[in-house]
Design an enzyme around this catalytic site. Structure first.
Site, PDB file in Angstrom:
ATOM      1  N   GLU A 139      67.792 -28.611  64.983  1.00 54.86           N
ATOM      2  CA  GLU A 139      67.604 -27.161  64.940  1.00 54.86           C
ATOM      3  C   GLU A 139      66.591 -26.747  63.879  1.00 54.86           C
ATOM      4  OE1 GLU A 139      71.119 -28.066  62.195  1.00 54.86           O
ATOM      5  OE2 GLU A 139      70.261 -28.841  64.060  1.00 54.86           O
TER       6      GLU A 139
ATOM      7  N   ASP B 242      65.435 -23.385  59.489  1.00 57.04           N
ATOM      8  CA  ASP B 242      66.661 -23.976  60.007  1.00 57.04           C
ATOM      9  C   ASP B 242      67.501 -22.866  60.637  1.00 57.04           C
ATOM     10  OD1 ASP B 242      68.281 -26.506  60.036  1.00 57.04           O
ATOM     11  OD2 ASP B 242      69.732 -25.135  59.139  1.00 57.04           O
TER      12      ASP B 242
END
Length: 463
Positions: A376, A332
């Site tokens: 993301e 992440d």
């Protein structure tokens, strides 16, 4: 007989299950002024035979026996025996059965459809039907005139003239069709030649005086063609053969179909399928490209979530059988919402693209997969890799992202873009689900974020 040009018949019946299969064909014919009716095999059984006229297009690809039964019904009924039939994408079994009933009584069209070929074959069949109707009119007229002894001689002479005109028109039609039609003796001699540009490697005049054995062709090809002529004559079974033929203007691909036509003769129908083969190859390549694009993330160019899920399920089953490890790294981008808010979504897209390039470079084995997991988040799937190997790769990815030095002034972690990573590894068990591996990696990722981000945490689980 009147020599005024009459309007050709134009009523066409299409039979297929389901009817929607031939919507494209129906649209082409209607656009060119033909009256088209479409029926399923169940519907056509309820239609009165008197309503079937002019021309029938019969689908044959799904159920050859059903198509053959319907064709046999048409040929057994005196009211429908003369209706021409064009088969749509017939199987070898269907063609062989139909040609066993009446050689040459049906034409055929293969997929993919070509507008010009469809219209040419339909028009040829309708013209032949029109000529046959003219011939029948001549016969009726002749019978009526024979009753009058004084006009018999004049009627006979006029009918002979009409027959000659019909024969000339029929030959002209046969010589205009795209296929080449050769009638062979069993020894390979040419007995007759029809079809547009029927000469393949020699002029038509030279072919009619020749034998297949003497043509300037490879000996192996001649042997194959002669064998199929012999087999067609001796067994009565249709023989089909695809082959290449080199000509001055290039290499062409032909489909030759041999059908017995006499005690020691066979008819060979030669169709140029070069363009069809080229289009099929192009279509296959296009489908492969579409499949490739369907598996890629549009922004980053690496595998998308759909591809990740498919690959995870496949590798999970394989490694459960082989009992080897499977590792997963979930990543992440830290504080990415703040990055978007600060620099805008265009810069955010550029950032994700740079991160994706790092992941694509980190996985070096063909079996490893780098994918955009969502937003993301990214995922690295590593078949045949244990936990220690996955930890090394995760650290490489984390440090490589830091080395990009992508400025992030509003990050709570540092001045540049960083990653949090969760690593999990297991040996899958038959009957278990890959969700156990995803949950373990997700828990490790949550731990890395909780402990301050810009780090990697690992969690080994049992499958």
């Amino acid at each position: 007989m009147s020599h005024d040009r009459e309007k050709l018949p134009s009523s066409i019946t299409i039979v297929d299950d389901p009817i929607a299969n031939l919507q494209l064909l129906s649209t082409i014919l209607v656009k060119h002024g033909y009256q088209v009716r479409c029926f399923s095999f169940e519907q056509i059984s309820l239609v009165k035979v008197e309503e079937l006229k002019d021309l029938i297009l019969l689908a044959s690809s799904d159920d050859p026996e059903r198509s053959y039964a319907f064709y046999q019904k048409l040929r057994n009924d005196p009211l429908t025996r003369q209706i021409p039939v064009i088969l749509i994408d017939p199987s070898e079994q269907t063609l062989a059965q139909i040609q066993a009933i009446a050689v040459g009584s049906a034409d055929y069209i293969t997929k993919p459809f070509h507008h010009v070929e469809i219209l040419t074959r339909v028009e040829n069949q309708l013209k032949i039907l029109h000529l046959q109707n003219q011939l029948q009119d001549c016969r009726i007229q002749l019978q009526q005139e024979i009753f009058d002894h004084d006009t018999t001689k004049r009627a006979l002479k006029r009918s002979q003239k009409d027959f000659r005109e019909i024969e000339e028109c029929t030959n002209a039609l046969l010589n205009a069709i795209p296929d080449k039609i050769f009638r062979h003796h069993i020894d390979g001699s040419f007995l007759d030649i029809k079809g547009k540009s029927a000469d393949l490697i020699l002029p038509r005049e030279a072919l009619i005086e020749s034998n297949l054995r003497n043509l300037p062709m490879p000996e192996a090809l001649k042997a194959d063609l002669l064998e199929r002529i012999r087999t067609a004559v001796e067994t009565g079974e249709t023989q089909t053969f695809e082959h290449e033929l080199a000509k001055p203007d290039g290499i062409f691909i032909y489909e030759s179909r041999f059908v017995k036509s006499g005690a020691d003769e066979a008819v060979c129908i030669v169709r140029d399928i070069t363009e069809r083969q080229r289009m099929e190859a192009a279509l296959q390549q296009a489908n492969l490209e579409l499949e490739r694009l369907a598996n890629l993330d549009g922004l980053t160019g690496i595998a998308n979530r759909r591809r990740f899920d498919e690959y995870l399920n496949r590798e999970w089953l394989r490694l459960a059988r082989e009992q080897f490890p499977l590792s997963l790294i979930l990543c992440d981008v830290d504080c990415f919402k703040q990055y978007n808010d600060t620099y805008g979504h265009l810069e955010g897209d550029k950032c994700l693209q740079q991160v994706a390039k790092v992941f694509a470079a980190v996985v070096k084995r063909p079996a490893d997969l780098a994918a955009r997991y969502g937003g993301e988040e990214f995922a690295l799937l590593l078949p045949n890799t244990d936990l220690s190997g996955a930890i090394v790769l995760a650290e490489q990815a984390r440090l490589a992202i830091k080395c990009l030095c992508i400025r992030h002034d509003t990050s709570s972690v540092g001045a540049y873009i960083t990653l949090s990573l969760g690593v999990a590894s297991t040996i899958p068990i038959v009957g278990s689900q890959p969700q156990v591996l995803i949950s373990a990696a997700d828990a490790a990722l949550y731990k890395a974020k909780y402990e301050g981000r810009d780090r990697m945490c690992a969690d080994k689980t049992k499958g």
